[in-house]
Design an enzyme around this catalytic site. Structure first.
Site, PDB file in Angstrom:
ATOM      1  N   GLY A   1       0.738  -1.267  -0.023  1.00 26.62           N
ATOM      2  CA  GLY A   1      -0.104  -0.012  -0.069  1.00 26.62           C
ATOM      3  C   GLY A   1       0.973   1.279  -0.003  1.00 26.62           C
ATOM      4  O   GLY A   1       1.974   1.042   0.167  1.00 26.62           O
TER       5      GLY A   1
ATOM      6  N   GLN B   1       3.001   9.940   1.691  1.00 25.93           N
ATOM      7  CA  GLN B   1       4.300   9.329   1.418  1.00 25.93           C
ATOM      8  C   GLN B   1       4.968   9.858   0.169  1.00 25.93           C
ATOM      9  O   GLN B   1       6.144   9.627  -0.097  1.00 25.93           O
ATOM     10  CB  GLN B   1       4.120   7.882   1.566  1.00 25.93           C
ATOM     11  CG  GLN B   1       3.664   7.337   2.972  1.00 25.93           C
ATOM     12  CD  GLN B   1       3.613   5.755   2.791  1.00 25.93           C
ATOM     13  OE1 GLN B   1       2.558   5.156   2.424  1.00 25.93           O
ATOM     14  NE2 GLN B   1       4.611   4.942   3.046  1.00 25.93           N
TER      15      GLN B   1
ATOM     16  N   CYS C   1       6.639  -0.542   6.258  1.00 21.69           N
ATOM     17  CA  CYS C   1       6.507   0.635   5.929  1.00 21.69           C
ATOM     18  C   CYS C   1       7.338   1.134   4.764  1.00 21.69           C
ATOM     19  O   CYS C   1       8.532   0.936   5.106  1.00 21.69           O
ATOM     20  CB  CYS C   1       6.078   1.836   6.868  1.00 21.69           C
ATOM     21  SG  CYS C   1       5.430   3.218   6.219  1.00 21.69           S
ATOM     22  N   LEU C   2       7.055   1.636   3.966  1.00 20.23           N
ATOM     23  CA  LEU C   2       7.862   2.040   2.540  1.00 20.23           C
ATOM     24  C   LEU C   2       8.490   3.316   2.941  1.00 20.23           C
ATOM     25  O   LEU C   2       9.675   3.658   2.613  1.00 20.23           O
ATOM     26  CB  LEU C   2       7.128   2.140   1.392  1.00 20.23           C
ATOM     27  CG  LEU C   2       6.558   0.937   0.663  1.00 20.23           C
ATOM     28  CD1 LEU C   2       5.851   1.456  -0.520  1.00 20.23           C
ATOM     29  CD2 LEU C   2       7.854   0.133   0.214  1.00 20.23           C
TER      30      LEU C   2
ATOM     31  N   HIS D   1      -3.274   0.601   8.170  1.00 19.07           N
ATOM     32  CA  HIS D   1      -1.880   1.119   8.099  1.00 19.07           C
ATOM     33  C   HIS D   1      -1.910   2.185   7.315  1.00 19.07           C
ATOM     34  O   HIS D   1      -1.681   3.413   7.703  1.00 19.07           O
ATOM     35  CB  HIS D   1      -0.890   0.218   7.366  1.00 19.07           C
ATOM     36  CG  HIS D   1       0.169   0.592   7.290  1.00 19.07           C
ATOM     37  ND1 HIS D   1       1.458   0.263   8.409  1.00 19.07           N
ATOM     38  CD2 HIS D   1       0.878   1.303   6.326  1.00 19.07           C
ATOM     39  CE1 HIS D   1       2.559   1.027   7.799  1.00 19.07           C
ATOM     40  NE2 HIS D   1       2.346   1.709   6.597  1.00 19.07           N
ATOM     41  N   GLU D   2      -2.661   2.375   5.901  1.00 19.72           N
ATOM     42  CA  GLU D   2      -2.784   3.375   4.849  1.00 19.72           C
ATOM     43  C   GLU D   2      -3.517   4.531   5.607  1.00 19.72           C
ATOM     44  O   GLU D   2      -3.137   5.729   5.352  1.00 19.72           O
ATOM     45  CB  GLU D   2      -3.031   3.086   3.702  1.00 19.72           C
ATOM     46  CG  GLU D   2      -2.236   1.863   2.933  1.00 19.72           C
ATOM     47  CD  GLU D   2      -0.637   2.365   3.102  1.00 19.72           C
ATOM     48  OE1 GLU D   2      -0.172   3.658   2.994  1.00 19.72           O
ATOM     49  OE2 GLU D   2       0.358   1.283   3.020  1.00 19.72           O
TER      50      GLU D   2
ATOM     51  N   HIS E   1      -1.811   6.701   7.699  1.00 18.29           N
ATOM     52  CA  HIS E   1      -0.877   7.712   7.139  1.00 18.29           C
ATOM     53  C   HIS E   1      -1.765   8.883   7.037  1.00 18.29           C
ATOM     54  O   HIS E   1      -1.104  10.132   7.092  1.00 18.29           O
ATOM     55  CB  HIS E   1      -0.367   6.931   5.949  1.00 18.29           C
ATOM     56  CG  HIS E   1       0.840   6.235   5.932  1.00 18.29           C
ATOM     57  ND1 HIS E   1       2.029   6.994   6.540  1.00 18.29           N
ATOM     58  CD2 HIS E   1       1.208   5.178   5.714  1.00 18.29           C
ATOM     59  CE1 HIS E   1       3.055   6.084   6.472  1.00 18.29           C
ATOM     60  NE2 HIS E   1       2.621   5.115   5.959  1.00 18.29           N
TER      61      HIS E   1
END
Length: 185
Positions: free
Chosen positions: A46, A51, A89-90, A131-132, A135
């Site tokens: 995701g 981000q 996480c990216l 998670h997203e 963000h």
């Protein structure tokens, strides 16, 4: 469509709540395409607009060959069932820590054209959606850890090659103290 650089832990945009999308226009559709392309290029499950440095409430996902996006998501939980498993996480590359999440989630929102959609997720999809959405609220998965796990994760982050001491990170208080996943009981 282009792959965009991903903002890393310590960048203030990751701690800033995103604004609601009000214009479902070509610019939004280009953002969704950039998110998908960047997420897939990085091998992520995701990716949220903050981000990429864009403060809008939109994220993409790629779970079990289901690729999609949701704009202005609102989450609800059909039950109290939980899961606990590795999460990464990216924006925090190479760091994976067991994190508690809800097992099942329903996300209501819109597609890139402004049409209402609903996404029902379980397991990994539910983890990704939570998670997203975090963000979009300026919350990182590290904030969901107990103090010992968070301390260990921060030690790993400070040792990471990408870590920048000039951008000291902010870790918020563990939301578990306010009830399950910070939602109260």
């Amino acid at each position: 469509m282009t792959v965009q650089p991903i903002r890393l832990f310590g960048d203030p945009v990751l701690r800033t709540p995103a604004d609601l999308v009000v214009d479902f226009d070509k610019e939004l559709r280009n953002l969704v395409r950039d998110l998908v392309e960047t997420m897939q290029d990085e091998g992520g499950a995701g990716l949220a607009a903050p981000q990429l440095g864009v403060g809008l409430r939109v994220f993409t996902f790629d779970i079990d060959e289901v690729v999609g996006h949701i704009v202005n998501p609102v989450l609800s939980f059909p039950d109290e069932e939980e899961q606990d498993g590795p999460e990464g996480c990216l924006s925090i590359p190479g760091i994976y820590v067991d994190t508690k999440r809800r097992q099942n989630v329903v996300a209501s929102g819109f597609n890139e054209h402004g049409d209402p959609i609903q996404l029902v997720g379980t397991g990994l999809m539910a983890r990704c959606v939570q998670h997203e959405t975090d963000h979009l609220d300026g919350v990182l998965f590290l904030d969901r850890l107990d103090s010992a796990a968070r301390k260990d994760a921060m030690k790993q982050i400070r040792a990471a090659e990408w870590y920048d001491e000039a951008k000291p990170p902010t870790v918020k208080e563990n939301p578990h103290s306010r009830g399950i996943f910070g939602l109260g009981r």
